[in-house]
Structures are given as structure tokens and as C-alpha cells.
Design an enzyme around this catalytic site. Structure first.
Site, mmCIF file in Angstrom:
data_model
loop_
_atom_site.group_PDB
_atom_site.id
_atom_site.type_symbol
_atom_site.label_atom_id
_atom_site.label_comp_id
_atom_site.label_asym_id
_atom_site.label_seq_id
_atom_site.Cartn_x
_atom_site.Cartn_y
_atom_site.Cartn_z
ATOM 1 N N HIS A 486 2.129 -18.743 -53.877
ATOM 2 C CA HIS A 486 3.043 -17.599 -53.873
ATOM 3 C C HIS A 486 4.486 -18.060 -53.727
ATOM 4 O O HIS A 486 5.370 -17.660 -54.496
ATOM 5 C CB HIS A 486 2.670 -16.665 -52.720
ATOM 6 N N GLU A 487 4.733 -18.887 -52.718
ATOM 7 C CA GLU A 487 6.112 -19.311 -52.464
ATOM 8 C C GLU A 487 6.673 -20.121 -53.637
ATOM 9 O O GLU A 487 7.855 -20.011 -53.971
ATOM 10 C CB GLU A 487 6.186 -20.129 -51.172
ATOM 11 N N HIS A 490 8.335 -18.074 -56.146
ATOM 12 C CA HIS A 490 9.742 -17.753 -55.888
ATOM 13 C C HIS A 490 10.650 -18.878 -56.377
ATOM 14 O O HIS A 490 11.738 -18.636 -56.905
ATOM 15 C CB HIS A 490 9.967 -17.518 -54.396
ATOM 16 N N GLU A 515 9.250 -9.541 -54.568
ATOM 17 C CA GLU A 515 7.949 -10.153 -54.283
ATOM 18 C C GLU A 515 6.970 -10.040 -55.447
ATOM 19 O O GLU A 515 5.994 -10.787 -55.510
ATOM 20 C CB GLU A 515 7.316 -9.527 -53.034
ATOM 21 N N TYR A 627 7.036 -5.067 -49.862
ATOM 22 C CA TYR A 627 5.891 -5.955 -50.072
ATOM 23 C C TYR A 627 4.749 -5.216 -50.762
ATOM 24 O O TYR A 627 4.203 -5.679 -51.764
ATOM 25 C CB TYR A 627 5.413 -6.525 -48.729
#
Length: 692
Positions: A486-487, A490, A515, A627
Site C-alpha cells: 500500500h505505502e 503512494h 488513499e 480512508y
């Protein structure tokens, strides 16, 4: 949801209002070049400053910013032009950002407490200065005069001018001098209180001590890593890399309760009074600006547009989840009664019994699944998936300039053209004083510079995965693999966005959309083909994760989706509640909401997790609902485009072009409709949770 540090508004939004001319910005850049700090490969951010150098640079950035602000303010109103008013704003924002990050980033990563303290002081000075600059009515008047000329501009330039005027007026520049002075004072206080709140959380170092018997059920490998006190007890911190393994695996309810209560009491004495002051000040600011409350102020520039729409969204999802959540809780309570002989079920039982139920249902010891996820193999597979999917190529930089010897640096290239697109850093293990959660930080924005060349975007991924030992490499549980994936999404959003203006880089999309791209990419961690690429038995990495475990992980995703979604709804509803009232008792609000949202599970007496809830103090205030809001869109994107072929390069490239590349040059709804070729829907989200 995974914690992520979006850059503080004092750096992103307010620095965006800093005005100046390119030549003066270049003088400032030149001042910091030379010697060991010479610019390498277009990277202007620095990691090796001493405390005195950090403070010196902060002061010089402030002095130069003030000088160029003064110069722009002197442009006569009848002589305003894009070249004299707007271009200087654009150019300085581009060039100043990495210099500011050189001052403030060390607060999150530096080994030396003196460096962290200097960085925190520098950040406070820069934030205070930016607030003063953002309240310069004389600069606003010049910008507004240009905007009112209605000069023909390109779409991105027009968006920049519109946003600039909007942002000035959201700070009260169209109000009287007395009101502006009051707002400046209030915002300065808010910034100082927020920084102090974060420092308290980051420096929190409480330790609890348990015997081995009190930690029964916790994996032996984890226990071996713990330090021992003089009386032989094991030392457990409240940091995530200690907290989650104990809460998920410890059989002793009293231990879970003691650790859980301590975790939810973090910084209560210091931070509850600070939070109360911040909430009161935010409410006052919102009303001065013409908004009913802070939530209305925040949502006005997001996809949701109003607190009423947010409330309807959160309460609607909560209602849809209630039947499923109650069914799940009945099962968990029965399990606790069977094992502990107690019907009283608390939040500190939730992770343990969910984990126990899943292992029984799926016939998999999910702790042992870690053996298939050594961090080197996960990283290699993760990088391969992202490269193939998005049409990129990553190359590790040898002998990089970094802030710690464990940090890795990679250059990013377009796989087809060979164009260098940016850099990213991986800082994956915990150490004293480092930011304790997982986050992505923008260190340099990708945009067009004053000379027409493109400045390369630079990002850092900070994590706190378990350190390797002599006996074993660092092994990730599946949840950590998801968080890592997930990170990194980004990171890719930051690298792949290609705006002309720094204000519109990828991580500056609306907070309730930011997100969605990474949440959509989490789906790859629940697909066998992707899991095979990211796994390998730690004793023989040629052996990927077995099919039966892959299938269990895929099915596990919907496990207890009702109560876990309710937990996320609690955070969002709490954020809205405290930001829609003029005066609140945060503990009382939490106590009431906890019972309502969590289907009767009470909040433990004497706790208040709001005291360490950094998100609502550091950038997600009034918008934590984002979120879940963005998860709805992420589910729709995946189900519509990727579900039947998660490794499709054609679809991945379309995703890069339509969702990532525009950055914030378009509104979130426009990005979604371009990619989906229709309006977004909640249907895929509800189906993914097992409600439909």
C-alpha cells in the site's frame, strides 16, 4: 487502513502560497551547494546537516522567502502580469520545497536527538513564518488583481490561479485587517500545539514488563528479540512492532488488557489538554472564515464537499455493516467464554480472537505464514510487480547519500523510453527516535522548473518492520506485506504524477481521494499470482508460498469485515464529532460513540486514544472519513478494471496514465470517471465486505 504521513500542511499548503522570483530562489539554492552537499542527480534535499546547519538553513529560507514576498507585493495593481505575479509563485514553490524538507525531515528519521530537536525547532519556525506569509494581504491583493483580469491561460495555470485565490481567501485575506491579525495569531498557536502533540507521541517511550508465562502464546522468535529487565522480565514497548504481535497472539487476557489500556492511555496527560485547545482554536478560526465549524471548512475543498454528506456516508455504511458485525461479535464472545470463561468482551480481545478464529477456519497458522515473506524477497517481488504493471524500471543506487546506513535508494525510469522519472528511498527498520509508524514523505516535488526542465520527484518510505537476527531474516506477516504494498503505491503516485506545477503533484489530490490509488493496489496482496512473486520460504527462497495458504489469505480478506469496518467508522465518526462542535469532551464523545458504533463494546475506563491519534492533528482533521470514502472508489476501480487479470500491463499502463499521471491537475471524481468510463458506485465495496 494503513497509517501514512501526508506532508504537513505547514509545508505543503502554506509553502504553496509563498511568493518569490526564480532568480532569488536560485541564489538560495546556490548558497547550499558545494562540498559534500553538492547536488547529485538533481536531488536538492539534504540529509547530513548538523543541528546548527539545520537552524541556519531554516533561518535563511525564511529570510529569502520574506524578501521575495516583499518584492512580489510591490507589483503595481495596474501592472500585474503572469510573469511578474504568478510565475514567481510557481518557481519558488518548486525550488524551496526540498530546502524546507532538508530542515524538517530529520525530525522523523535522525539518530541524534539533538538533530531531531533542531529539526522540530526548524519546523516550528518555518510553520510560523509560513503562516505570517500566507496572511500577507498585500500579496493577496496583487494575486487577486491578476485573477480579476481574466487573462487567457492554459488549464493547469488557470487551476493554479484559482486555487491560489481560493487558498488565500480560505485563510481570510478578504477580511478586515483586525480579523486577519486574529487569524494569524490563532493559526500560529494551532501550528505550535500540533507540533507539540506530534513530538509527545513520537517521543513516547513507556515500557511494560511481563514474565514469559504472562506472554504465553506469543511466538518464541518474537520473545527472543525482547530485552530483559534485571529481574528477568521481558520488556514490551507500546510501538506497533511490539504491540500487534502481543495483542494478536497472547493467550493471557490480563496481559492483553494491560498492554491495550496502556496503549490507549498514551500521552493522555500531555496531549488531551493540547487537543482540546486545538479543537477550540480550529472552531474559532472556521467561524471567523464564515464556516459553521472546522469540519465544514475542511470538507469544502474535498470530494465530499460538506459534513452532512460525510455523516450520511459514514452512518449509511455503519448501518449496512451492523447485522454482519453483530454476527461476528457473537462468535468471538462464544470463543472467549469457551477459552477464558468470561462473557465480558473488550476491544483488547478483538485481535486475539479474530486471529484464533481465522486459524481455526482456514486451518493455517498465520504466524507461520511469515516464513514465506522474508523482507528481501517481498521487496524484490513488490518492485517487480510495480515495474511490470506500471511500465517502469527501478535501479538501486550504489553508495547513495542517505540519512542512515540501512536506507536504500532507487532510481526510477520509464521502461519504454528510458527517461529517468525520479528517486525513492526505503527505510524499513525501527530505531530509537525514528517515526514509529509507516508513512511516505515527499522530499522533492516533480514539476517543471523555471528553466523549462523537469525537476525529479523524490519520495521516502518509512516503515518499522522486525529487524533481522543472526538466526532469521526479517519476516513479515501478511498484514505487513499489505501495508508495504500500500505505502509503495503512494511512492508510485508521487513518482508517476507529471504536473507542470508543484502544487498539483500526486499526493496533493483531495484528502478523501489520496488513499484510493494505494488501496486499490492492496488487492494484489490477495491474488495468488502476485503472492507467488513476493514470497519464498526463508530457508529456501525458491519455494513460493503454497497454494492452500494463498487461498486462505484470499478468503481471509472478508473475514470479520463487519466489525473491522466498524472500527474504521469509529475513527471517522469521532473525527467528525469533535470537529463539528464548539466545545467537546473528547473522552465522553469516544465513550458514547464506542458503544454505538462497536455494537455495545465499551471503551475501557481511563483511556482516550484521541491523545495519540496523530492523524486528526496532522493533516486528516475533519477528513479522516477519507480512508473509507476512498476505499469505496478503490474497490470500484479494481472490480471494474483489474479483477480478471491483476498483472495486465495494458490496464496497468492505462491506470498510470489516467489516475496517477494527472496528479491533482484534475478533481478526484474526474479522474475516476476517466478511468471507469462511468460514475463511481458503492456496489463493489459492499460486495467486497460480504454485505451484498
Amino acid at each position: 487502513m494503513k497509517a501514512r504521513l501526508k506532508q504537513k500542511r505547514g509545508i505543503l499548503a502554506i509553502a504553496g502560497a509563498t511568493a518569490g522570483v526564480a532568480v532569488l530562489a536560485k541564489i538560495l539554492l546556490g548558497h547550499f551547494k558545494g562540498g559534500s552537499n553538492e547536488t547529485i542527480d538533481g536531488i536538492h534535499v539534504r540529509f547530513n546537516y548538523s543541528p546548527s546547519e539545520i537552524l541556519k538553513q531554516a533561518n535563511e529560507v525564511i529570510a529569502m522567502s520574506k524578501r521575495v514576498y516583499d518584492q512580489v507585493a510591490t507589483v503595481p495593481l495596474d501592472e500585474v502580469s503572469y510573469e511578474r505575479v504568478i510565475a514567481p509563485l510557481v518557481n519558488l514553490e518548486t525550488e524551496e520545497f526540498p530546502l524546507v524538507q532538508s530542515c524538517v525531515f530529520p525530525r522523523l528519521v535522525a539518530v541524534s536527538k539533538d538533530v531531531r530537536d533542531a529539526s522540530a525547532e526548524a519546523e516550528m519556525r518555518i510553520d510560523a513564518h509560513n503562516i505570517k506569509c500566507s496572511m500577507r494581504e498585500d500579496v493577496y491583493r496583487v494575486v487577486k488583481a491578476f485573477a480579476d483580469k481574466d487573462e487567457p491561460l492554459g488549464s493547469e495555470a488557470q487551476r493554479y490561479v484559482d486555487r491560489l485565490v481560493r487558498d488565500f481567501e480560505r485563510l481570510g485575506l478578504n477580511l478586515s485587517k483586525e480579523k486577519r491579525n486574529e487569524l494569524e495569531m490563532l493559526n500560529t498557536k494551532i501550528g505550535e500545539f500540533c507540533l507539540l502533540f506530534h513530538q509527545n507521541v513520537n517521543e513516547e517511550n513507556q515500557l511494560l514488563y511481563f514474565s514469559e508465562a504472562e506472554l504465553a502464546g506469543v511466538p518464541t522468535d518474537f520473545l527472543k528479540e525482547l530485552k530483559r529487565s534485571k529481574d528477568g522480565k521481558l520488556e514490551v514497548s507500546l510501538k506497533y512492532h511490539h504491540y500487534f504481535p502481543v495483542m494478536e497472539r497472547c493467550k493471557i487476557g490480563a496481559t492483553r488488557k494491560a498492554l491495550g489500556i496502556a496503549h490507549d492511555q498514551r500521552c493522555i496527560r500531555e496531549n488531551v489538554p493540547i487537543l482540546q485547545k486545538v479543537l477550540s482554536l480550529r472552531h474559532t478560526v472556521a467561524q471567523i472564515l464564515g464556516y459553521e465549524n472546522h469540519a465544514e471548512y475542511e470538507t469544502a475543498v474535498r470530494m465530499a464537499k460538506s459534513p452532512e454528506k460525510v455523516k450520511d456516508f459514514l452512518e449509511g455504511i455503519s448501518a449496512r455493516m451492523s447485522v454482519l458485525a453483530r454476527k461476528e461479535l457473537r462468535r468471538l464472545r462464544e470463543m472467549k467464554m469457551e477459552e477464558e470463561g468470561s462473557e465480558t468482551f473488550s476491544m483488547y480481545d478483538l485481535r486475539y480472537y479474530i486471529n484464533k478464529a481465522e486459524e481455526a477456519e482456514f486451518k493455517v497458522d498465520f504466524e507461520q505464514v511469515k516464513q514465506y515473506f522474508p523482507i528481501e524477497v517481498v521487496t524484490q517481488g513488490l518492485l517487480k510487480i510495480y515495474q511490470d504493471l506500471l511500465g517502469l524500471r527501478f535501479k538501486e543506487v550504489h553508495r547513495p547519500q542517505v540519512w542512515h546506513q540501512e536506507v536504500q535508494q532507487y532510481a526510477v525510469f520509464d521502461a519504454e523510453t528510458g527517461e529517468r522519472m525520479g528517486f525513492f528511498y526505503l527505510d524499513l527498520f525501527p530505531r530509537s527516535g525514528k517515526y514509529a509508524h509507516t508513512c511516505v514523505c515527499s522530499l522533492q516535488t516533480g514539476c517543471v522548473q523555471s528553466d523549462g526542465t523537469r525537476q525529479l520527484p523524490v519520495a521516502a518510505l518509512l516503515a518499522n518492520f522486525t529487524r533481522p537476527t543472526r538466526e532469521k531474516p526479517s519476516l513479515l506477516n501478511h498484514g505487513e506485506v499489505v501495508r508495504y504494498f500500500h505505502e509503495f503505491g503512494h511512492v508510485m503516485h508521487h513518482i508517476c504524477s507529471r504536473p507542470s506545477f508543484a502544487k498539483f503533484t500526486g499526493l496533493r489530490v483531495e484528502d478523501d481521494f489520496v488513499e484510493a490509488p494505494s488501496q486499490m493496489l492492496e488487492n494484489w496482496c490477495f491474488e495468488s499470482s502476485a503472492l507467488k512473486l513476493m514470497s519464498g520460504y526463508y530457508k529456501d527462497t525458491r519455494l513460493p508460498i503454497p497454494n492452500d495458504i494463498c487461498e486462505a489469505l484470499v478468503r481471509k480478506r472478508r473475514s470479520f469485515a463487519g466489525i473491522l469496518t466498524k472500527r474504521q467508522l469509529l475513527f471517522g465518526l469521532y473525527d467528525q464529532a469533535i470537529h463539528t462542535s464548539p466545545s467537546v469532551d473528547t473522552a465522553s464523545i469516544l465513550k458514547k460513540l464506542h458503544l454505538e458504533v462497536m455494537e455495545g463494546i465499551p471503551m475501557a475506563e481511563g483511556t482516550n486514544f484521541g491523545a495519540s491519534f496523530s492523524h486528526i492533528v496532522g493533516g486528516y482533521d475533519g477528513s479522516y472519513y477519507g480512508y473509507l470514502w476512498s476505499e469505496v472508489f478503490s474497490a470500484d476501480m479494481f472490480a471494474s478494471k483489474f479483477k480478471w487479470n491483476v498483472l495486465s500491463r495494458a490496464t496497468g499502463r492505462e491506470y498510470r496514465e489516467k489516475v496517477l499521471k494527472p496528479g491533482a491537475c484534475k478533481d478526484g471524481f474526474d479522474l475516476l470517471e476517466d478511468f471507469l468510463e462511468r460514475e463511481p458506485s458503492e456496489e463493489a465495496f459492499l460486495r467486497s465486505k460480504g454485505v451484498l
